[in-house]
Write an enzyme that holds these catalytic residues in place. Structure first.
Site, PDB file in Angstrom:
ATOM      1  N   THR A 185      -1.710 -28.312  23.060  1.00  0.00           N
ATOM      2  CA  THR A 185      -0.814 -28.217  24.222  1.00  0.00           C
ATOM      3  C   THR A 185      -0.485 -26.781  24.604  1.00  0.00           C
ATOM      4  O   THR A 185       0.201 -26.569  25.611  1.00  0.00           O
ATOM      5  CB  THR A 185       0.532 -28.901  23.916  1.00  0.00           C
ATOM      6  OG1 THR A 185       1.127 -28.237  22.788  1.00  0.00           O
ATOM      7  CG2 THR A 185       0.354 -30.378  23.621  1.00  0.00           C
ATOM      8  N   LYS A 186      -0.919 -25.799  23.841  1.00  0.00           N
ATOM      9  CA  LYS A 186      -0.446 -24.424  24.045  1.00  0.00           C
ATOM     10  C   LYS A 186      -1.242 -23.703  25.144  1.00  0.00           C
ATOM     11  O   LYS A 186      -2.276 -24.192  25.588  1.00  0.00           O
ATOM     12  CB  LYS A 186      -0.498 -23.663  22.719  1.00  0.00           C
ATOM     13  CG  LYS A 186       0.382 -24.282  21.620  1.00  0.00           C
ATOM     14  CD  LYS A 186       1.877 -24.167  21.901  1.00  0.00           C
ATOM     15  CE  LYS A 186       2.732 -25.144  21.119  1.00  0.00           C
ATOM     16  NZ  LYS A 186       2.913 -24.869  19.711  1.00  0.00           N
ATOM     17  N   ASN A 187      -0.768 -22.529  25.554  1.00  0.00           N
ATOM     18  CA  ASN A 187      -1.371 -21.841  26.704  1.00  0.00           C
ATOM     19  C   ASN A 187      -2.835 -21.496  26.478  1.00  0.00           C
ATOM     20  O   ASN A 187      -3.615 -21.458  27.421  1.00  0.00           O
ATOM     21  CB  ASN A 187      -0.589 -20.564  27.039  1.00  0.00           C
ATOM     22  CG  ASN A 187       0.738 -20.864  27.704  1.00  0.00           C
ATOM     23  OD1 ASN A 187       1.284 -21.953  27.530  1.00  0.00           O
ATOM     24  ND2 ASN A 187       1.255 -19.927  28.473  1.00  0.00           N
ATOM     25  N   LEU A 188      -3.207 -21.190  25.231  1.00  0.00           N
ATOM     26  CA  LEU A 188      -4.615 -21.030  24.854  1.00  0.00           C
ATOM     27  C   LEU A 188      -4.870 -22.092  23.793  1.00  0.00           C
ATOM     28  O   LEU A 188      -4.233 -22.067  22.732  1.00  0.00           O
ATOM     29  CB  LEU A 188      -4.880 -19.623  24.309  1.00  0.00           C
ATOM     30  CG  LEU A 188      -6.343 -19.252  24.023  1.00  0.00           C
ATOM     31  CD1 LEU A 188      -6.530 -17.727  24.038  1.00  0.00           C
ATOM     32  CD2 LEU A 188      -6.864 -19.824  22.716  1.00  0.00           C
ATOM     33  N   TYR A 247      -2.670 -24.738  19.308  1.00  0.00           N
ATOM     34  CA  TYR A 247      -2.577 -26.198  19.325  1.00  0.00           C
ATOM     35  C   TYR A 247      -2.947 -26.717  20.728  1.00  0.00           C
ATOM     36  O   TYR A 247      -2.834 -25.982  21.712  1.00  0.00           O
ATOM     37  CB  TYR A 247      -1.133 -26.584  18.961  1.00  0.00           C
ATOM     38  CG  TYR A 247      -0.861 -28.050  18.909  1.00  0.00           C
ATOM     39  CD1 TYR A 247      -1.516 -28.858  17.978  1.00  0.00           C
ATOM     40  CD2 TYR A 247       0.061 -28.639  19.763  1.00  0.00           C
ATOM     41  CE1 TYR A 247      -1.260 -30.220  17.937  1.00  0.00           C
ATOM     42  CE2 TYR A 247       0.321 -29.992  19.717  1.00  0.00           C
ATOM     43  CZ  TYR A 247      -0.353 -30.784  18.803  1.00  0.00           C
ATOM     44  OH  TYR A 247      -0.098 -32.129  18.766  1.00  0.00           O
TER      45      TYR A 247
END
Ligand SMILES: *Cc1c(COP(=O)(O)O)cnc(C)c1O
Length: 390
Positions: A187-190, A185
């Site tokens: 906002t996620k780290n990847l 998603y």
């Protein structure tokens, strides 16, 4: 709000998109292959290698990965699945979607992760699976959870939406639980905008999930439009439309190539916050457990009600007035009307979750932040805590 303040606003989150991501997406657009195809396969191979799992199945979301792990394992009506009370609602949703019953467990105070002792108290003859969550990017207590599950033949589906890049006892998150779900998603780290992946070492689970992810068609049906492909396919299950696209894979390949750098940048910013905030009396910081590498998806602080005149909500409002975006992770599952009313969960059953929810703030933490951005956030936290001292 004045436009001057708007331009001065430090958002809670922002994805890191560089020229490599843009070039890779353009390459996909020019290739003429937009949906699941060769880049998706390449992304799956590179992801499996990175995360130390034999199989990786790229999917439309992290939620889809959690759902498929349960569905492909035959979990359904009459079964119980234990998950954390302090998580995003989709963990409980996917359990409901299979027809099984969600059972919520309280968390431990030090890391906001599911408490293995709470899991043990909730086991019944109907328990089929455990879905722990790596809160904020810190792996859950996998040894204890895998031992509990192993003794009873239960499936462990790890919600690793926050923890790509983390390690547990030197092993990367991805190949330890029976199934691991990542989220990509925005906002996620990847980040691939929307997306997720299901990782496993179990070839049969991967194969069933792969079929269910594309309408329940038999394997590699996506190849039917290639040269030499056949128009004929068979539907062997009432499957889902959960497949990944090559446009997402283009973003994923470029993001994976810079993931170690992005994680290191998150670690550096977290260390900067730690140093700047350690001596602030009104708040408490958390130290990662020694056996993990924390992926630093979130940087959370807790307000100390006994040391401040204001509560968490007012603290967030004052940070907002200083142009700093924040968030709260998570509104506990049992607070949502659907879960409260349908399953009768009561806050009294989750005292640690309640305490963490009432006091926690997630500060901005992402690789495109500068050191000066982090210093500005820390200074605002310090000023507010000092001004509002009890
Ligand atoms: C983001 C998230 C999910 C869901 O991921 P999506 O890709 O948005 O479906 C699940 N669990 C947790 C803990 C998350 O933060």
């Amino acid at each position: 709000m004045s436009s001057e303040r708007d331009s001065d606003f430090l958002p809670y989150n922002r994805p890191y998109i560089g020229e490599e991501e843009i070039a890779e997406v353009v390459d996909t657009l020019r290739s003429g292959w937009l949906t699941t195809g060769p880049k998706t396969r390449r992304f799956e191979e590179e992801l499996a290698r990175y995360a130390g799992a034999r199989h990786a199945l790229a999917l439309s979301s992290g939620t889809a990965a959690l759902h498929l792990a349960l569905a492909a394992s035959g979990i359904g009506p009459g079964d119980e699945v234990i998950t954390s009370a302090l998580t995003f609602a989709s963990c409980a949703h996917v359990i409901v979607h299979t027809g099984a019953t969600p059972v919520l467990a309280d968390v431990t105070e030090d890391d906001a992760n599911i408490d293995p002792a709470a899991i043990e108290r909730l086991l019944t003859p109907r328990t089929r699976a455990i879905m722990p969550v790596d809160y904020g990017g810190q792996p859950c207590r996998l040894d204890a959870i895998m031992a509990l599950a192993g003794a009873r033949g239960l499936l462990v589906v790890e919600d690793a939406a926050h923890s790509i890049g983390a390690t547990y006892r030197e092993r990367p998150i991805g190949g330890i639980a029976h199934a691991t779900a990542f989220s990509f998603y925005a906002t996620k780290n990847l980040a691939t905008g929307e997306g997720g992946a299901l990782l496993t070492n179990d070839a049969a689970l991967d194969e069933r999930a792969r079929g269910l992810a594309l309408h329940g068609m038999n394997r590699d049906a996506w190849r039917r439009y290639e040269a030499g492909g056949s128009w004929y396919y068979e539907i062997t299950d009432a499957g889902f439309k959960y497949n990944f696209t090559d446009i997402q894979a283009a973003l994923g390949l470029a993001q994976l190539a810079r993931l170690e750098w992005m994680t290191a940048r998150r670690e550096a910013l977290a260390a900067r916050y730690d140093a700047a905030l350690a001596s602030v009396a009104g708040i408490a910081l958390a130290t990662p457990r020694p056996e993990v590498r924390h992926a630093r998806h979130l940087y959370t602080i807790r307000v100390r009600p006994e040391a401040l005149r204001i509560g968490r909500d007012r603290f967030i409002a004052l940070l907002g007035e200083r142009g700093i975006g924040t968030s709260v992770h998570f509104i506990p599952v049992h607070h949502h009307p659907f879960y409260r009313e349908r399953f009768g969960f009561r806050p009294d059953d989750f005292p640690v979750t309640e305490r963490i929810y009432a006091t926690t703030i997630s500060l901005p933490l992402y690789p495109s932040m500068t050191d000066a951005d982090a210093d500005r956030v820390a200074e605002a936290v310090r000023d507010i805590a000092r001004a509002e001292r009890a």
